[in-house]
Design an enzyme around this catalytic site. Structure first.
Site, PDB file in Angstrom:
ATOM      1  CB  ALA A  97     -54.011  33.389  -1.504  1.00 28.58           C
ATOM      2  CD  GLU A 147     -47.361  32.286   8.246  1.00 27.28           C
ATOM      3  OE1 GLU A 147     -47.905  31.478   7.479  1.00 27.28           O
ATOM      4  OE2 GLU A 147     -47.244  33.497   7.976  1.00 27.28           O
ATOM      5  CG  HIS A 201     -50.480  32.693   5.272  1.00 27.96           C
ATOM      6  ND1 HIS A 201     -49.111  32.534   5.322  1.00 27.96           N
ATOM      7  CD2 HIS A 201     -50.748  33.187   4.033  1.00 27.96           C
ATOM      8  CE1 HIS A 201     -48.588  32.899   4.159  1.00 27.96           C
ATOM      9  NE2 HIS A 201     -49.564  33.302   3.375  1.00 27.96           N
ATOM     10  NE  ARG A 236     -44.496  34.385   1.600  1.00 33.04           N
ATOM     11  CZ  ARG A 236     -45.766  34.134   1.215  1.00 33.04           C
ATOM     12  NH1 ARG A 236     -46.774  34.595   1.914  1.00 33.04           N
ATOM     13  NH2 ARG A 236     -46.011  33.414   0.150  1.00 33.04           N
TER      14      ARG A 236
HETATM   15  P1  NAD Z   1     -44.992  41.589  -6.565  1.00 37.20           P
HETATM   16  O1  NAD Z   1     -43.717  40.945  -6.921  1.00 37.20           O
HETATM   17  O2  NAD Z   1     -45.976  41.928  -7.624  1.00 37.20           O
HETATM   18  O3  NAD Z   1     -44.692  42.917  -5.731  1.00 37.20           O
HETATM   19  C1  NAD Z   1     -43.701  43.010  -4.759  1.00 37.20           C
HETATM   20  C2  NAD Z   1     -43.148  44.419  -4.849  1.00 37.20           C
HETATM   21  O4  NAD Z   1     -42.216  44.604  -3.778  1.00 37.20           O
HETATM   22  C3  NAD Z   1     -42.398  44.677  -6.149  1.00 37.20           C
HETATM   23  O5  NAD Z   1     -42.930  45.800  -6.818  1.00 37.20           O
HETATM   24  C4  NAD Z   1     -40.974  44.918  -5.687  1.00 37.20           C
HETATM   25  O6  NAD Z   1     -40.339  45.897  -6.488  1.00 37.20           O
HETATM   26  C5  NAD Z   1     -41.188  45.423  -4.284  1.00 37.20           C
HETATM   27  N1  NAD Z   1     -40.004  45.312  -3.450  1.00 37.20           N
HETATM   28  C6  NAD Z   1     -38.995  44.424  -3.528  1.00 37.20           C
HETATM   29  N2  NAD Z   1     -38.073  44.690  -2.586  1.00 37.20           N
HETATM   30  C7  NAD Z   1     -38.514  45.779  -1.914  1.00 37.20           C
HETATM   31  C8  NAD Z   1     -38.006  46.537  -0.836  1.00 37.20           C
HETATM   32  N3  NAD Z   1     -36.832  46.222  -0.282  1.00 37.20           N
HETATM   33  N4  NAD Z   1     -38.726  47.583  -0.397  1.00 37.20           N
HETATM   34  C9  NAD Z   1     -39.906  47.910  -0.966  1.00 37.20           C
HETATM   35  N5  NAD Z   1     -40.440  47.236  -2.019  1.00 37.20           N
HETATM   36  C10 NAD Z   1     -39.742  46.179  -2.469  1.00 37.20           C
HETATM   37  O7  NAD Z   1     -45.655  40.625  -5.466  1.00 37.20           O
HETATM   38  P2  NAD Z   1     -47.180  40.590  -5.027  1.00 37.20           P
HETATM   39  O8  NAD Z   1     -47.886  39.543  -5.827  1.00 37.20           O
HETATM   40  O9  NAD Z   1     -47.728  41.949  -4.951  1.00 37.20           O
HETATM   41  O10 NAD Z   1     -47.010  39.974  -3.557  1.00 37.20           O
HETATM   42  C11 NAD Z   1     -46.533  40.775  -2.489  1.00 37.20           C
HETATM   43  C12 NAD Z   1     -46.314  39.923  -1.260  1.00 37.20           C
HETATM   44  O11 NAD Z   1     -47.544  39.353  -0.832  1.00 37.20           O
HETATM   45  C13 NAD Z   1     -45.367  38.757  -1.466  1.00 37.20           C
HETATM   46  O12 NAD Z   1     -44.513  38.646  -0.350  1.00 37.20           O
HETATM   47  C14 NAD Z   1     -46.270  37.567  -1.474  1.00 37.20           C
HETATM   48  O13 NAD Z   1     -45.595  36.418  -1.029  1.00 37.20           O
HETATM   49  C15 NAD Z   1     -47.328  37.991  -0.510  1.00 37.20           C
HETATM   50  N6  NAD Z   1     -48.592  37.281  -0.621  1.00 37.20           N
HETATM   51  C16 NAD Z   1     -49.222  36.907   0.532  1.00 37.20           C
HETATM   52  C17 NAD Z   1     -50.430  36.248   0.473  1.00 37.20           C
HETATM   53  C18 NAD Z   1     -51.143  35.846   1.724  1.00 37.20           C
HETATM   54  O14 NAD Z   1     -51.761  34.808   1.748  1.00 37.20           O
HETATM   55  N7  NAD Z   1     -51.109  36.642   2.758  1.00 37.20           N
HETATM   56  C19 NAD Z   1     -51.008  35.951  -0.773  1.00 37.20           C
HETATM   57  C20 NAD Z   1     -50.368  36.361  -1.937  1.00 37.20           C
HETATM   58  C21 NAD Z   1     -49.153  37.042  -1.840  1.00 37.20           C
END
Ligand code: NAD
Length: 539
Positions: free
Chosen positions: A287, A265, A284, A236
């Site tokens: 996905a 964005e 972005h 993000r």
């Molecule tokens: P997830 O919930 O499986 O994993 C996130 C991890 O971050 C968790 O293990 C959590 O414990 C950890 N976390 C929380 N707070 C933290 C901190 N302060 N320091 C370190 N780690 C911390 O989520 P995911 O499905 O792996 O997605 C991860 C990110 O990717 C999300 O922000 C999601 O919105 C983003 N995302 C972006 C796109 C894109 O188009 N670029 C697509 C999908 C997901």
């Protein structure tokens, strides 16, 4: 047709998602992408479920009169276009379909990393302009480098697996991952980001955006990084402080950055990130693959219908840590909680100030959030003027100033888990204790200090009376005269009072309750109708 689930797709969904809903005999779908806020608020209440991507704005105004709407599924991850507070207050479950885009997004992060290491973006730009420069774009080999994964969830782990396959060393930081290593010892885990930063040649971010992660890579934390560290962000925008990044690129502290997400964005047209020679940007796209869009739209539709059918909850965003993958004993306890709470609810006559759930045993501690919510719905449901469900119940309780407590303890001498619910309010505290024995049958073993052992099921009658001769006979006669059969009975005495708990074959008529209440020695007479006990999924 009348009792089918009505689903509205308010954004353009992949055809597979639409086809999925249409193929379900209990659902009917309308697809109306591009509605304005006013148009959406005008019709949303006619549907049981709403599916959106990131376009439809599901604002507080849209949810003001939600009618029959029970759930919103986001085909994708981010729910920035849904007012979660409004949805929670109205008891509408919001779900996302994060799982379906995990691999696709991990591949994008990995692609960004490889392109960054080999200057693909800048080299292509030069080529497109007619140039040919082999010196300027000398790159970095990935094998042998250390990748620091910040956020070791679904995507972080998928990126780590790929990095290991490329011969990279992997270290990771995730405060919610409680192990020293992961992936068979091949990933070293750090408890603090500061401790990881000096080890990484490349950093990749896979965290949610929240108060803890906002700006986590900033001027100060850059100072802890290796000089020339490369940075990838496909999580993000906002996780990396963009101004600090520009400074670090200028000073050489940062060797290059590949970004798919931005503080704002779309990224401003004049953002210096667009033109910096050592920055690679994509709009972005994490996905954005055909496969992921298909998968998220089918996932969103499937989880929406699963919830509407009462078969489970997947990807809940606004039901705070609700764990739904319960084992059979936990499932039994959740059913028992519902029954105990319904038994307790009519005993409460003077308001609720505090509800405590005492959970003894590991099995219960790990399903605490579900037990708490199910219990609260049962305890508070008939005392509130808004319809309660597991989505909004904590929100409503907290709004009314009701204190909620969960106390967990080890089983100790108990031999098996035990649950107690205690309610404090205007009158005396009420407390009910339940257990599930090896036979998997739920039992109530104590009500307000009266000990018993009764399976709470069917129509039940609770009678608190002075402990004096003739009371059992009196109750038996009244019930018999009302043509109601007694199926089971428990009597427990304490001080100079007694509690009779009767299970009867049919709901108790109001006239019988009134007659009993007016007999001498009666202190309290209440009745509750619980589901029958017939299998593990009966309620
Ligand atoms: P997830 O919930 O499986 O994993 C996130 C991890 O971050 C968790 O293990 C959590 O414990 C950890 N976390 C929380 N707070 C933290 C901190 N302060 N320091 C370190 N780690 C911390 O989520 P995911 O499905 O792996 O997605 C991860 C990110 O990717 C999300 O922000 C999601 O919105 C983003 N995302 C972006 C796109 C894109 O188009 N670029 C697509 C999908 C997901």
């Amino acid at each position: 047709m009348g009792d089918k689930f009505k689903i509205l797709a308010a954004d353009k969904l992949a055809q597979e998602g639409l086809d999925y809903v249409r193929s379900q005999p209990d659902a009917e779908l309308e697809s109306k992408p591009g509605l304005t806020e006013d148009e959406l608020s005008g019709i949303v209440g006619q549907y049981d479920g709403l599916i959106v991507r990131s376009g439809a704005q599901v604002t507080a105004k849209v949810l003001a009169n939600p009618g029959r709407l029970k759930a919103i599924a986001r085909a994708g991850v981010g729910v920035d276009n849904i007012d979660l507070t409004a949805a929670t207050a109205k008891g509408i479950l919001v779900m996302n379909s994060a799982e379906a885009s995990t691999i696709t997004t991990a591949e994008h992060a990995f692609t960004l990393m490889m392109a960054l290491a080999r200057n693909i973006g800048a080299a292509y730009k030069t080529m497109a302009q007619g140039g040919w420069d082999r010196q300027k774009f000398q790159g970095t080999q990935l094998a042998g480098k250390t990748l620091g994964v910040i956020g070791f969830g679904r995507i972080g782990q998928a990126v780590a697996e790929r990095a290991l396959a490329f011969g990279m060393g992997v270290v990771a930081y995730d405060p919610f991952f409680n192990a020293a290593t992961a992936m068979d010892g091949r990933v070293k885990m750090f408890k603090k980001a500061e401790d990881l930063l000096p080890h990484a040649d490349i950093l990749t971010f896979h965290v949610p955006l929240n108060d803890q992660t906002r700006g986590m890579l900033n001027g100060q934390t850059f100072e802890l990084c290796r000089k020339g560290v490369m940075v990838v962000n496909a999580s993000r925008g906002g996780v990396i402080d963009e101004k600090a990044l520009m400074v670090a690129l200028e000073t050489g502290r940062c060797g290059g950055a590949a970004l798919d997400v931005f503080e704002t964005e779309p990224l401003e047209a004049d953002s210096p990130l667009r033109s910096h020679p050592r920055v690679l940007v994509t709009p972005h796209l994490g996905a954005s693959t055909v496969e992921a869009q298909r998968a998220v739209s089918v996932d969103a539709a499937a989880s929406l219908l699963t919830y509407l059918r009462g078969e489970g909850i997947q990807g809940a965003v606004n039901a705070g840590g609700l764990r739904v993958d319960l084992d059979p004993i936990q499932e039994r306890f959740v059913q028992l909680t519902r029954r105990m709470a319904c038994l307790m609810s009519p005993m409460i006559t003077a308001g609720v100030a505090q509800v405590t759930f005492e959970l003894s045993g590991e099995a219960l501690a790990s399903s605490a959030s579900m037990i708490e919510r199910v219990g609260l719905v049962g305890v508070l449901g008939s005392h509130m003027d808004v319809p309660l469900n597991i989505v909004n119940v904590k929100h409503v309780a907290e709004q009314r100033g009701i204190k909620l407590r969960i106390v967990t303890s080890e089983e100790g001498k108990l031999e098996g888990p035990q649950l107690a619910i205690e309610v404090r309010g205007g009158d005396q505290p009420h407390r009910i204790v339940g257990r599930v024995y090896h036979d998997m049958r739920p039992r109530v073993v104590e009500i307000d200090g009266y000990h018993m052992d009764i399976v709470p099921a069917g129509a039940m009658l609770l009678i608190l009376n002075q402990d004096m001769p003739g009371m059992v006979g009196l109750v038996g006669t009244e019930i018999g005269e009302a043509q109601v059969n007694i199926a089971d009975m428990a009597i427990s005495r304490r001080d100079d009072t007694a509690l009779m708990v009767l299970k009867v074959d049919a709901p108790v008529p109001e006239s019988l309750l009134n007659r009993l209440r007016h007999r001498p020695g009666m202190l309290k007479v209440i009745t509750v109708n619980l589901p029958q006990e017939n299998g593990s999924h009966e309620d």
